[in-house]
Motif scaffolding. Structure first.
Motif, mmCIF file in Angstrom:
data_model
loop_
_atom_site.group_PDB
_atom_site.id
_atom_site.type_symbol
_atom_site.label_atom_id
_atom_site.label_comp_id
_atom_site.label_asym_id
_atom_site.label_seq_id
_atom_site.Cartn_x
_atom_site.Cartn_y
_atom_site.Cartn_z
ATOM 1 N N HIS A 250 34.434 31.625 51.145
ATOM 2 C CA HIS A 250 33.064 32.015 50.234
ATOM 3 C C HIS A 250 33.676 32.261 49.079
ATOM 4 O O HIS A 250 32.990 31.699 47.698
ATOM 5 C CB HIS A 250 33.072 33.143 50.993
ATOM 6 N N ILE A 251 34.903 33.680 48.338
ATOM 7 C CA ILE A 251 34.277 33.756 47.427
ATOM 8 C C ILE A 251 35.725 32.684 46.302
ATOM 9 O O ILE A 251 35.091 32.518 44.837
ATOM 10 C CB ILE A 251 35.223 34.940 46.656
ATOM 11 N N LEU A 252 36.252 31.965 46.866
ATOM 12 C CA LEU A 252 37.195 30.839 46.194
ATOM 13 C C LEU A 252 36.397 29.896 45.906
ATOM 14 O O LEU A 252 36.359 28.331 44.927
ATOM 15 C CB LEU A 252 38.527 30.418 46.477
ATOM 16 N N ASP A 253 34.953 29.742 46.487
ATOM 17 C CA ASP A 253 34.019 28.116 46.733
ATOM 18 C C ASP A 253 33.364 27.926 45.489
ATOM 19 O O ASP A 253 33.656 26.815 45.290
ATOM 20 C CB ASP A 253 32.663 28.683 47.520
ATOM 21 N N PRO A 254 33.108 28.969 44.081
ATOM 22 C CA PRO A 254 32.358 28.848 43.028
ATOM 23 C C PRO A 254 33.576 28.693 42.513
ATOM 24 O O PRO A 254 33.183 27.747 41.606
ATOM 25 C CB PRO A 254 31.970 29.885 42.712
ATOM 26 N N VAL A 255 34.686 29.000 42.507
ATOM 27 C CA VAL A 255 36.588 28.974 41.801
ATOM 28 C C VAL A 255 37.085 27.858 42.019
ATOM 29 O O VAL A 255 36.703 26.755 40.812
ATOM 30 C CB VAL A 255 37.424 29.907 41.944
ATOM 31 N N PHE A 256 36.671 26.675 43.424
ATOM 32 C CA PHE A 256 37.559 25.596 42.869
ATOM 33 C C PHE A 256 36.151 24.797 42.810
ATOM 34 O O PHE A 256 37.113 23.817 42.437
ATOM 35 C CB PHE A 256 37.182 25.705 44.776
ATOM 36 N N GLU A 257 34.851 24.711 42.942
ATOM 37 C CA GLU A 257 34.099 23.828 42.412
ATOM 38 C C GLU A 257 33.364 23.454 40.900
ATOM 39 O O GLU A 257 33.686 23.254 40.427
ATOM 40 C CB GLU A 257 32.507 24.090 43.422
ATOM 41 N N SER A 258 33.355 24.875 40.284
ATOM 42 C CA SER A 258 33.206 25.122 39.161
ATOM 43 C C SER A 258 34.261 24.582 38.456
ATOM 44 O O SER A 258 33.989 23.644 37.398
ATOM 45 C CB SER A 258 32.675 27.036 38.572
ATOM 46 N N THR A 259 35.846 25.000 38.740
ATOM 47 C CA THR A 259 36.507 24.149 37.737
ATOM 48 C C THR A 259 37.250 23.069 37.947
ATOM 49 O O THR A 259 38.225 22.259 37.135
ATOM 50 C CB THR A 259 37.625 25.282 37.941
ATOM 51 N N GLY A 260 36.807 22.230 39.482
ATOM 52 C CA GLY A 260 37.847 21.035 39.840
ATOM 53 C C GLY A 260 38.794 20.491 39.897
ATOM 54 O O GLY A 260 39.384 20.036 39.747
ATOM 55 N N LEU A 261 39.303 21.717 41.099
ATOM 56 C CA LEU A 261 40.721 21.961 41.141
ATOM 57 C C LEU A 261 41.263 21.509 41.749
ATOM 58 O O LEU A 261 40.090 20.801 42.856
ATOM 59 C CB LEU A 261 40.866 23.451 42.130
ATOM 60 N N THR A 262 42.673 20.901 42.288
ATOM 61 C CA THR A 262 42.680 19.896 42.512
ATOM 62 C C THR A 262 43.543 20.610 43.568
ATOM 63 O O THR A 262 43.309 21.660 44.562
ATOM 64 C CB THR A 262 43.399 18.694 41.914
ATOM 65 N N SER A 381 26.140 19.504 51.144
ATOM 66 C CA SER A 381 26.206 20.243 49.420
ATOM 67 C C SER A 381 27.853 20.633 50.194
ATOM 68 O O SER A 381 28.788 20.651 49.245
ATOM 69 C CB SER A 381 26.130 21.340 49.173
ATOM 70 N N ALA A 382 28.158 20.960 50.958
ATOM 71 C CA ALA A 382 29.532 20.593 51.639
ATOM 72 C C ALA A 382 30.032 20.120 52.677
ATOM 73 O O ALA A 382 30.547 21.148 53.402
ATOM 74 C CB ALA A 382 29.385 22.236 51.741
ATOM 75 N N PRO A 383 30.094 18.845 52.936
ATOM 76 C CA PRO A 383 30.501 17.905 53.785
ATOM 77 C C PRO A 383 31.881 18.205 53.310
ATOM 78 O O PRO A 383 32.913 18.902 52.804
ATOM 79 C CB PRO A 383 30.390 16.704 52.886
ATOM 80 N N PHE A 384 32.709 17.303 54.934
ATOM 81 C CA PHE A 384 34.174 17.788 54.709
ATOM 82 C C PHE A 384 35.331 17.218 53.563
ATOM 83 O O PHE A 384 35.970 17.932 53.847
ATOM 84 C CB PHE A 384 34.651 17.537 56.333
ATOM 85 N N LEU A 390 39.051 22.436 49.893
ATOM 86 C CA LEU A 390 38.900 23.822 49.829
ATOM 87 C C LEU A 390 39.783 25.128 50.334
ATOM 88 O O LEU A 390 40.320 25.771 50.106
ATOM 89 C CB LEU A 390 37.520 24.140 49.443
ATOM 90 N N THR A 391 39.597 24.441 52.194
ATOM 91 C CA THR A 391 40.091 24.780 53.200
ATOM 92 C C THR A 391 41.740 24.855 52.725
ATOM 93 O O THR A 391 42.486 25.365 52.876
ATOM 94 C CB THR A 391 39.184 24.192 54.654
ATOM 95 N N GLU A 392 42.291 23.542 52.631
ATOM 96 C CA GLU A 392 43.857 23.220 52.080
ATOM 97 C C GLU A 392 44.138 24.048 51.193
ATOM 98 O O GLU A 392 45.197 25.238 51.570
ATOM 99 C CB GLU A 392 43.729 22.427 51.909
#
Length: 440
Positions: A250-262, A381-384, A390-392
């Motif tokens: 939940h909390i790292l979801d916007p972190v992951f999406e907004s910055t486009g982390l790999t 909006s959150a398909p696999f 994100l889960t990884e």
């Protein structure tokens, strides 16, 4: 979920047929927008009950069946959906219910992947709770399977992903309001862990609970009252993912999406690791990521849970504000964004940004997205494809806590650490004999 003695040869034969016959997926391809979505729930109470109630907000949703190992916990769902057929074994439900379109998987973490994969192999659209899986390997396999079957609708249960506040955080970071992001600190005050060893006792299995089915793919063990079921399984290494897995998605979801982390270059756990049976109470994990379009050349991400919090200099960036129970602080080259969990983000320092208007992208209903997409209207909006990576990332942090004060480098293609070989034993787990699932 009573013991279901599958004929292994017949089961494997059927699985091969499912992969080989495109008709399986045509049968459950995207339906016409006017059709009712015939649905089954894996889990009947707790988060499963919340998920079903939310999915039922769509007039096109029909609950056909539900499976739960504990017969004492199906009362609410039967009261609201009296026509739904109740099973105790999830495998029997999948075998017998031939007219389904979709399912939700809202069970303890260790059963997410086996049930989700089994449902997708039958051509069913899937809404699976977070974390998508309990292991990194499972997350990768579900992601790959969904990618290979584009007619399948998938969604992970991170409903805050579609909340207006979440969308606002993502839009603000991507607008460049604080410049390039160079460092992020995220935390949760929850402490799903346990310092005590497993109790040395065996308790009677409550009437109506199929304990063997509850253990599922995990190693066999005796029942211990109030130690696993209900709810406290989150603390246990074999069944949950601790606070990190529970709230990180939940909390790292916007972190992951907004910055486009790999994929991270490295992960390091700064505090003591878990015990022999349970996750740690307090966690501090530091990730290092390669840069993206929204970050500096390298991004530093810190996660904390339990009693751990960002250092004093980071909290000082908030000025007179008291740090929230859960949230994130994004440190950019031109400012700071403070994002209390499910609350309005704040740009800092306030004097600099007092005239800045935050974007307002709005939000949508995460559950309705899924039902509509199953009917052929729109997309989730959150398909696999998104939720798997994100889960990884989150589960890599969980893995790192097993090796305190050790920097793990990470090879995402090989799914292994090239410098800490012992860590690779936790990337994948062996399912208990009789509970194997093809593809996992």
């Amino acid at each position: 979920m009573s013991v279901h003695d599958l004929n292994r040869r017949a089961a494997l034969k059927g699985m091969v047929a499912a992969f080989a016959a495109p008709a399986v997926f045509r049968r459950h391809a995207l339906a016409a927008p006017s059709e009712t979505v015939r649905h089954a729930s894996f889990g009947a109470s707790g988060m499963a009950w919340a998920d079903v109630q939310s999915l039922a907000g769509s007039p096109y949703f029909k609950l056909v069946a539900v499976a739960d190992v504990d017969r004492s916990r199906v009362g609410e769902i039967k009261a609201r959906f009296p026509d739904a057929k109740v099973y105790q074994d999830w495998r029997k439900l999948l075998d017998e219910e031939k007219g389904l379109d979709s399912v939700n998987v809202s069970t303890p973490d260790h059963m997410h992947a086996p049930i989700t994969m089994s449902a997708m192999q039958r051509g069913l659209h899937v809404y699976t709770q977070k974390p998508l899986t309990q292991t990194i390997y499972e997350a990768r396999r579900l992601t790959e399977f969904a990618a290979g079957h584009p007619n399948l609708v998938t969604q992970m249960g991170i409903q805050i992903h579609s909340h207006p506040v979440h969308r606002q955080v993502v839009a603000t970071i991507q607008s460049g309001a604080i410049g390039k992001v160079k460092e992020i600190h995220s935390w949760s005050g929850k402490d799903w862990g346990d310092l005590n060893p497993r109790p040395d006792r065996v308790d009677p299995v409550p009437e109506g609970l199929d304990w063997n089915g509850w253990v599922g793919v995990a190693a066999e063990r005796p029942f211990i009252k109030d130690y696993y079921h209900p709810g406290v399984w989150r603390k246990r290494l074999d069944f949950g993912t601790g606070t990190f897995g529970d709230m990180g998605c939940h909390i790292l979801d916007p972190v992951f999406e907004s910055t486009g982390l790999t994929k991270p270059k490295s992960i390091r756990s700064a505090l003591d690791g878990p015990g022999s049976d349970s996750w740690s109470l307090d966690v501090h994990v530091h990730y290092v990521f390669p840069g993206t379009a929204h970050t500096t050349e390298e991004l530093s991400l810190h996660w904390y849970n339990g009693g751990a919090r960002p250092s004093e200099w980071v909290q000082a960036l908030l000025g007179t504000r008291k740090i929230s129970h859960q949230g994130s602080i994004y440190i950019g080259t031109d400012g700071v964004l403070y994002s209390p969990y499910i609350d309005a983000p704040v740009l800092l320092p306030e004097e600099k940004f007092k005239e800045t208007k935050l974007p307002e992208p709005g939000g949508s209903d995460h559950y309705r997205q899924f039902v509509d997409a199953c009917r052929g209207e729109g997309k989730t909006s959150a398909p696999f494809a998104y939720a798997g990576p994100l889960t990884e990332m989150v589960l890599l942090g969980c893995l790192a806590t097993r090796f305190p004060r050790t920097t793990l480098r990470w090879d995402p293609q090989a799914l292994k650490s090239p410098n800490v070989a012992e860590a690779n034993a936790f990337v994948r787990k062996t399912y208990r004999k009789g509970w194997e699932v093809e593809g996992l």
